[in-house]
Design an enzyme around this catalytic site. Sequence first.
Site, PDB file in Angstrom:
ATOM      1  N   ASP A  95     -23.489 -40.483  -3.656  1.00 41.59           N
ATOM      2  CA  ASP A  95     -22.167 -40.223  -4.223  1.00 41.59           C
ATOM      3  C   ASP A  95     -21.161 -40.084  -3.085  1.00 41.59           C
ATOM      4  O   ASP A  95     -20.741 -38.987  -2.738  1.00 41.59           O
ATOM      5  CB  ASP A  95     -22.233 -38.943  -5.058  1.00 41.59           C
ATOM      6  N   GLU A 187     -15.022 -47.415 -11.271  1.00 39.34           N
ATOM      7  CA  GLU A 187     -14.435 -46.754 -12.431  1.00 39.34           C
ATOM      8  C   GLU A 187     -13.162 -47.442 -12.934  1.00 39.34           C
ATOM      9  O   GLU A 187     -12.310 -47.868 -12.152  1.00 39.34           O
ATOM     10  CB  GLU A 187     -14.124 -45.298 -12.079  1.00 39.34           C
ATOM     11  N   LYS A 223     -17.733 -48.050 -14.709  1.00 43.06           N
ATOM     12  CA  LYS A 223     -17.774 -46.634 -15.080  1.00 43.06           C
ATOM     13  C   LYS A 223     -16.629 -46.329 -16.045  1.00 43.06           C
ATOM     14  O   LYS A 223     -15.454 -46.566 -15.725  1.00 43.06           O
ATOM     15  CB  LYS A 223     -17.707 -45.762 -13.837  1.00 43.06           C
ATOM     16  N   THR A 247     -19.529 -42.080 -18.014  1.00 43.59           N
ATOM     17  CA  THR A 247     -19.408 -40.885 -17.193  1.00 43.59           C
ATOM     18  C   THR A 247     -18.707 -39.762 -17.964  1.00 43.59           C
ATOM     19  O   THR A 247     -18.283 -39.943 -19.095  1.00 43.59           O
ATOM     20  CB  THR A 247     -18.657 -41.206 -15.884  1.00 43.59           C
ATOM     21  N   PHE A 269     -23.199 -34.398 -16.605  1.00 47.92           N
ATOM     22  CA  PHE A 269     -22.807 -33.489 -15.531  1.00 47.92           C
ATOM     23  C   PHE A 269     -23.418 -32.108 -15.760  1.00 47.92           C
ATOM     24  O   PHE A 269     -22.776 -31.228 -16.347  1.00 47.92           O
ATOM     25  CB  PHE A 269     -21.279 -33.362 -15.488  1.00 47.92           C
TER      26      PHE A 269
END
Length: 362
Positions: A95, A187, A223, A247, A269
């Site tokens: 990441d 994204e 994403k 996401t 998450f």
Amino acid sequence: ESSSSLSVQVPYRSLTTQQQQQPFPFGSPQRSNYSSLFTMRILLHSIVFSTFLWSDAHAFTPGFPVTKTVRLGATSVATASALEELSTMTTLSIDSADLDIVEKFAKMGFITDATTNPLFVSQAGANGDKRYEDMVFDAVMYAKEQSGGGDSPLPDFEPELNIAMDKLAVNLGAKLLEFVPGKVSTEVDIRLSYDTQGTIERAKRIIDMYTEMGVDKSRVLIKIAGTWEGIQAAKELEKMGIRTNITLVFSFLQAAAAAQAGCYLISPFPGRVLDWHKSKSGQESFHPSADPGVLAVKRMYGYFRKYGYNTICMPASWRPSRGASVQGSDVDEILALAGVDEMTIPPSLLESLMAREPSEVV
């Protein structure tokens, strides 16, 4: 109960602060230094998109069966660290957009994928490294060319900014793919989270940009925020052969809806789920096996496996289950979820795992 008998409708809103966010009212069609001003707006514009960020990491207990070996170049059974051991049972994605750091971990053979977000793009464009400056310049020139050259007739330069931001993200993603052998996630503009058609169009444009750079679309994950509209966009994109990464997943309903829509991958998450439970319950510490975020991810993963969905579960955004004051708690959630399909982990937590014994990964 079969998967075909379960139908989950999800009329929720998981992104309440980002909808219809407006760009900064910066710039003028009569400016004299178009390129430098345009570049500054790109950096500011990307920061606006970045309120939902990836975070710090953690886990400590067993939870998943070891079903596959994914580490590259393995030559012996013995492993030297928790990171190496984890890589034998879970595909690892880094990441980060720091090219040097990504290259470092990729050379170790434990990292196969990379994820990016708008914050990483803005940081890359602003850090002063010539490699990133060249990416920004190329994105600006590309946007001008796509818009017919010259200054925009519009006072806010919105079309050019959108093109330039997408191109900058693609430039960064393509560079990361030179280091990792797997996939990169890029994204879509977070302001399109409630716009199905807008998300589809931007996703297709991002894929076209990658194709222009010689990157096969099979190596790119688009994403998309896990709103109802985002998941419907992902459903259509998957039909076009464009793989998606849903996401900002905080709930089982989002995960189930994404799986039923045929999404390639979800990014739940656990750290954010833990944050919410802490704020509501007042409890500041959990054993990793009882961490609400860990339990939420296990439920999603278990649902996928039980009902035959191929959607990959890739948790991200980590917190210390036992509290930040407890030594070694930074990787609590990571270790508790060892064996899940995939994880995306920031460099600081990869370093922590390198310092841990392989026996801690159960």
